[in-house]
Design an enzyme around this catalytic site. Structure first.
Site, PDB file in Angstrom:
ATOM      1  N   CYS A  52      -2.986  11.448  10.564  1.00 43.88           N
ATOM      2  CA  CYS A  52      -1.987  12.268   9.876  1.00 43.88           C
ATOM      3  C   CYS A  52      -2.163  13.767  10.128  1.00 43.88           C
ATOM      4  O   CYS A  52      -1.202  14.477  10.425  1.00 43.88           O
ATOM      5  CB  CYS A  52      -2.022  11.982   8.373  1.00 43.88           C
ATOM      6  N   GLY A 111       0.825  -1.214   0.000  1.00 43.13           N
ATOM      7  CA  GLY A 111       0.000   0.000   0.000  1.00 43.13           C
ATOM      8  C   GLY A 111       0.853   1.255   0.000  1.00 43.13           C
ATOM      9  O   GLY A 111       2.082   1.184   0.134  1.00 43.13           O
ATOM     10  N   ALA A 112       0.200   2.415  -0.146  1.00 41.69           N
ATOM     11  CA  ALA A 112       0.925   3.688  -0.245  1.00 41.69           C
ATOM     12  C   ALA A 112       1.799   3.923   0.989  1.00 41.69           C
ATOM     13  O   ALA A 112       2.976   4.278   0.878  1.00 41.69           O
ATOM     14  CB  ALA A 112      -0.062   4.840  -0.412  1.00 41.69           C
ATOM     15  N   VAL A 113       1.232   3.689   2.186  1.00 44.92           N
ATOM     16  CA  VAL A 113       1.997   3.922   3.411  1.00 44.92           C
ATOM     17  C   VAL A 113       3.030   2.814   3.608  1.00 44.92           C
ATOM     18  O   VAL A 113       4.148   3.069   4.042  1.00 44.92           O
ATOM     19  CB  VAL A 113       1.060   4.047   4.628  1.00 44.92           C
ATOM     20  N   GLN A 147       1.857  14.039   4.686  1.00 41.94           N
ATOM     21  CA  GLN A 147       1.034  13.169   5.537  1.00 41.94           C
ATOM     22  C   GLN A 147       1.330  11.692   5.319  1.00 41.94           C
ATOM     23  O   GLN A 147       1.021  10.874   6.173  1.00 41.94           O
ATOM     24  CB  GLN A 147      -0.449  13.490   5.353  1.00 41.94           C
ATOM     25  N   HIS A 178      -0.445  17.634   3.579  1.00 42.03           N
ATOM     26  CA  HIS A 178      -1.601  18.325   4.144  1.00 42.03           C
ATOM     27  C   HIS A 178      -1.168  19.687   4.668  1.00 42.03           C
ATOM     28  O   HIS A 178      -0.062  19.836   5.204  1.00 42.03           O
ATOM     29  CB  HIS A 178      -2.176  17.534   5.337  1.00 42.03           C
TER      30      HIS A 178
END
Lengths: 332, 332
Positions: free
Chosen positions: B130, B13-15, B316, B243
């Site tokens: 985040c 995943g992205a994280v 974030q 963010h």
């Protein structure tokens, strides 16, 4: 009374074009329309009610037979030509910030303080800042219900707030990014595409921008609340049109969400779009090209008593500028 | 002590990808790295320090020899597999919201409350939201100087906060608009391209979204300020990454802008970029892919005594998620 002779100064600019559109769409009763602009734009032809009108060069002699002059060509032009127009007998409705804080110039949002337009010793009426108009359209009904005391606002302002050049800047950056070409920001201090910029207008000594202080100073004057406290953060976002504002408003009296929503009933120019259970809230695309401001996300603020959080969106070229000016002309 | 055996749950995943990158860039001392994901992603190969690692399918038996398990595969996976990992002897660092408000699970930002990580009766440490992390990185130094009392915040949240699918949604809408093709929003309730959406996460009964209440509940726990008051409006903007948050913070003691800027000196993970005279302020593009949060637009709030307005920006995916989790692993 005969229908007035109307002039638009800055007719070829973004707001000028929108003024023309508002006059046409609202069937504004006028006997003649004169379009004025700089020498560079003179000679251009624009269409009004199916007829072509040639843009004339603005001079101090442009206003001899004009009854109402709508100015939207920047503060410098307003300062130089506004008094000439007023001296020639025209009522000047000025969209720039040049005269807004002049004690002898009323600052008018027709839905909020129409009576102020009557007392205009200099023959000039000022049109407020766009973000201020949109925010106050949401707050005036709540003020009537609960008594407004303070405003904390963060804005999400569209690039067309900088005129046509803001739109071009966003478009060009989008194209450059899509084709992997380099580019240099021109009118904004940083890249606006896929970014947000916490600066609108120039900085002042206290760290606030002029735009941020307009909400304070103009808000007090329009609402006739000299003690109103306002703190604002103005941010440019990559949206073409319509400003959004996230507001925390404190009131003198206890607030209630249902009563807040009810306060908008029967109010012209502002509608509530607020049903979290149905995922209903306003976004900038909803108001683009529309007259009405939309309010949503109304809820009790969790920090202060007697305070509400809310979200308001409005087309800043229309209600934030051209429409409001034409509405002022209508009440004259 | 031997270097720990580390596992990443949700590695593709992205994280998860960013966690891998953080472990590599920070030369995290580990003896072995296990990459876990759903059956669908098992078998994929990812590179770590020049070596290929094959992603394995996550099962309840995945954690037999794991010392530290970094979870970022959604709350459901954390609830189901986190306790198994802890029972097998791993310290779980969970990026989901599943355990954040559990009284037996510490909620840690290493620069703010590292000591909290020591007391973890369930063997689980939670990584905060985040937006909360980024906001508190700006507020913790000011709390030390002036004593934090309340927060009013409006956010400008990037689409990568919704994972890879948020990025795809913005990209696809941009392409469709450029080629004049119709499209239907999938993961966001409204169009995000050239628009802003005042809804992040689901609505709750009081009209606030879950995301907005995280800043309140998680902020109280991390700062150990059970009386802290927070009111927040969370807004998605067409920015790919980082963010931004516009904050009004009220303090117990008198504030001063110079003292506020000085409060950040020597503080790790947060830097001041704040010189209005030179048009210096942080924007999301400045922090993308970077570890540090940036603070600017620090000024006295014009509504309240003892209050500051400020603007904070942070990546974030990094400080708001992957980096913070890896930093927690580092202090173990």
């Amino acid at each position: 009374m005969n229908h007035p002779h109307v002039a638009i100064v800055g007719a070829t600019g973004a707001v000028g074009v929108e003024m023309l559109l508002c006059l046409e769409q609202r069937n504004f009763p006028l006997s003649k329309l004169k379009l004025l602009a700089s020498a560079r734009s003179a000679g251009k032809k624009m269409t009004f009610r199916g007829e072509e009108i040639t843009v004339e060069e603005l001079t101090h002699d442009s206003f001899g037979d004009v009854d109402i002059a709508l100015f939207s060509a920047g503060g410098g032009i307003s300062l130089e030509y506004g008094p000439s127009a007023a001296a020639a007998g025209a009522v000047v409705i000025d969209n720039s910030s040049a005269f807004r804080m002049d004690a002898d110039v009323p600052l008018v949002v027709p839905e909020i303080n129409p009576e102020a337009a009557k007392n205009r010793p200099r023959g000039i009426i000022a049109n407020p800042n766009c973000t201020t108009i949109i925010s106050l359209m949401a707050l005036a009904p709540l003020h009537a219900a609960f008594g407004l005391r303070s405003i904390i606002a963060s804005t999400y302002q569209a690039v067309s707030g900088s005129g046509a050049q803001g739109i071009v800047e966003l478009e060009e950056q989008m194209k450059a990014i899509a084709s992997d070409q380099p580019f240099t920001p021109k009118i904004y201090p940083r890249q606006i595409a896929f970014n947000v910029i916490p600066q609108v207008d120039a900085f002042t000594d206290n760290g606030y921008t002029k735009e941020e202080l307009k909400m304070l100073n103009e808000g007090r004057k329009i609402m006739d609340l000299p003690e109103l406290r306002v703190s604002c953060t103005c941010v440019r976002v990559p949206v073409y049109r319509s400003h959004s504002v996230s507001i925390t408003a404190q009131f003198e009296r206890p607030v209630d969400v249902a009563a807040a929503r009810a306060a908008y009933e029967g109010r012209p120019g502002v509608n509530v779009v607020d049903d979290p259970s149905a995922k209903l809230f306003p976004v900038p695309l909803d108001t683009t090209g529309k007259d009405d401001c939309l309010v949503g996300r109304i809820r009790k603020n969790l920090v202060f008593d007697n305070a509400l959080d809310l979200w308001v969106v409005g087309d800043q070229v229309r209600k934030g500028a051209a429409l409001n000016a034409v509405q002022i002309a209508e009440i004259l």
